[in-house]
Motif scaffolding. Structure first.
Motif, mmCIF file in Angstrom:
data_model
loop_
_atom_site.group_PDB
_atom_site.id
_atom_site.type_symbol
_atom_site.label_atom_id
_atom_site.label_comp_id
_atom_site.label_asym_id
_atom_site.label_seq_id
_atom_site.Cartn_x
_atom_site.Cartn_y
_atom_site.Cartn_z
ATOM 1 N N TYR A 1 37.329 44.525 26.825
ATOM 2 C CA TYR A 1 37.594 43.293 27.571
ATOM 3 C C TYR A 1 37.979 43.635 29.020
ATOM 4 O O TYR A 1 37.461 43.032 29.968
ATOM 5 N N ILE A 2 38.839 44.624 29.177
ATOM 6 C CA ILE A 2 39.252 45.052 30.526
ATOM 7 C C ILE A 2 38.046 45.571 31.306
ATOM 8 O O ILE A 2 37.853 45.257 32.481
ATOM 9 N N PHE A 3 37.213 46.374 30.608
ATOM 10 C CA PHE A 3 36.028 46.916 31.266
ATOM 11 C C PHE A 3 35.102 45.796 31.743
ATOM 12 O O PHE A 3 34.624 45.811 32.882
ATOM 13 N N VAL A 4 34.854 44.818 30.890
ATOM 14 C CA VAL A 4 33.918 43.740 31.243
ATOM 15 C C VAL A 4 34.458 42.908 32.411
ATOM 16 O O VAL A 4 33.693 42.451 33.255
ATOM 17 N N ARG A 5 35.797 42.759 32.487
ATOM 18 C CA ARG A 5 36.386 42.077 33.657
ATOM 19 C C ARG A 5 35.989 42.790 34.953
ATOM 20 O O ARG A 5 35.720 42.158 35.959
ATOM 21 N N ALA A 6 35.962 44.126 34.915
ATOM 22 C CA ALA A 6 35.594 44.901 36.109
ATOM 23 C C ALA A 6 34.077 44.945 36.307
ATOM 24 O O ALA A 6 33.593 45.181 37.418
ATOM 25 N N PHE A 7 33.367 44.745 35.208
ATOM 26 C CA PHE A 7 31.903 44.788 35.255
ATOM 27 C C PHE A 7 31.349 43.585 36.030
ATOM 28 O O PHE A 7 30.332 43.705 36.712
ATOM 29 N N VAL A 8 32.035 42.431 35.938
ATOM 30 C CA VAL A 8 31.561 41.207 36.618
ATOM 31 C C VAL A 8 31.412 41.405 38.138
ATOM 32 O O VAL A 8 30.329 41.165 38.671
ATOM 33 N N PRO A 9 32.460 41.871 38.834
ATOM 34 C CA PRO A 9 32.268 42.097 40.275
ATOM 35 C C PRO A 9 31.205 43.157 40.575
ATOM 36 O O PRO A 9 30.510 43.061 41.586
ATOM 37 N N PHE A 10 31.065 44.158 39.695
ATOM 38 C CA PHE A 10 29.989 45.133 39.895
ATOM 39 C C PHE A 10 28.627 44.429 39.864
ATOM 40 O O PHE A 10 27.792 44.615 40.750
#
Ligand code: HMH
Length: 221
Positions: free
Chosen positions: A48-57
């Motif tokens: 979940y934390i990773f996907v939060r950072a994946f969005v701006p990427f």
């Protein structure tokens, strides 16, 4: 005569690492039903934390596609990926309540922080679109290939984990990954040797971060 694509060449050359990322012991444990529930919960919280950072990427990949690609389908495919990330957050919340996991106040573990920091480095405007879109393809494809393996005939994936495997292992997600691959390949064919070299290095980085992410989920950080 059929020419072997750039990406196909890399997948052959780095076969062991690719298999390590897509046939990890954690994935085997889901597929054979021996998965440890606490490992699965840890994976869910951390992802979940990773996907939060994946969005701006992904947003930066979209921006680069708009600026650097003359092909409108690039934008459409990336936008569809962003739209499915929106659904993914609803899914994470539903899945978390099913497992009695809280997604707020989870501390990211080292492997996750390292991977998120790598994503952040790819968000720089200095990073070429070819590098970013190919890294994007690799990130999505590792999950597609891993979770589709858990749904194949002969797999023994527990019922309560099938939803997770479906999320990334479904045929639609497979087609989306192929669309990303075609886009990446198209840009790699036109890229300079230097950009190609840096793209290959980024793909290898992705595969290594993915292995470390699965290791972290199993508790061996
Ligand atoms: C660590 N890699 C990781 N998490 C994901 N959700 C994906 C790839 C696919 O989006």
């Amino acid at each position: 005569k059929s020419k072997v694509s750039v990406i196909e060449t890399w997948l052959r050359k780095h076969r062991l690492l690719y298999v390590g990322a897509t046939r990890h012991p954690f994935i085997h444990s889901i597929r054979d039903g021996s998965v440890d529930v606490s490992s699965f919960k840890r994976w869910l919280e951390q992802d979940y934390i990773f996907v939060r950072a994946f969005v701006p990427f992904v947003a930066t990949v979209l921006l680069k596609a708009w600026k650097e690609s003359f092909d409108a389908t690039d934008l459409d495919v990336i936008l569809s990926g962003m739209a499915s990330l929106n659904d993914e957050f609803a899914w994470f919340n539903k899945e978390a309540s099913k497992w009695g996991v809280s997604l707020t106040n989870v501390a990211p573990q080292k492997a996750n922080l390292d991977y998120c920091r790598f994503l952040e480095s790819l968000m720089s405007s200095e990073v070429e679109y070819t590098v970013a879109i190919t890294a994007f393809w690799a990130i999505e494809t590792v999950y597609q290939d891993s979770f589709a393996h858990c749904l194949e005939d002969g797999s023994n994936t527990p019922e309560e984990l099938r939803d997770t495997c479906q999320r990334w292992g479904n045929d639609g997600f497979g087609r989306y990954c192929h669309a990303l691959q075609s886009i990446a390949e198209h840009h790699l064919e036109k890229a300079s040797d230097d950009v190609r070299k840096r793209t290959e290095a980024a793909v290898l980085d992705v595969l290594e971060y993915e292995v470390a992410f699965w290791n972290m989920s199993q508790g061996d950080t």
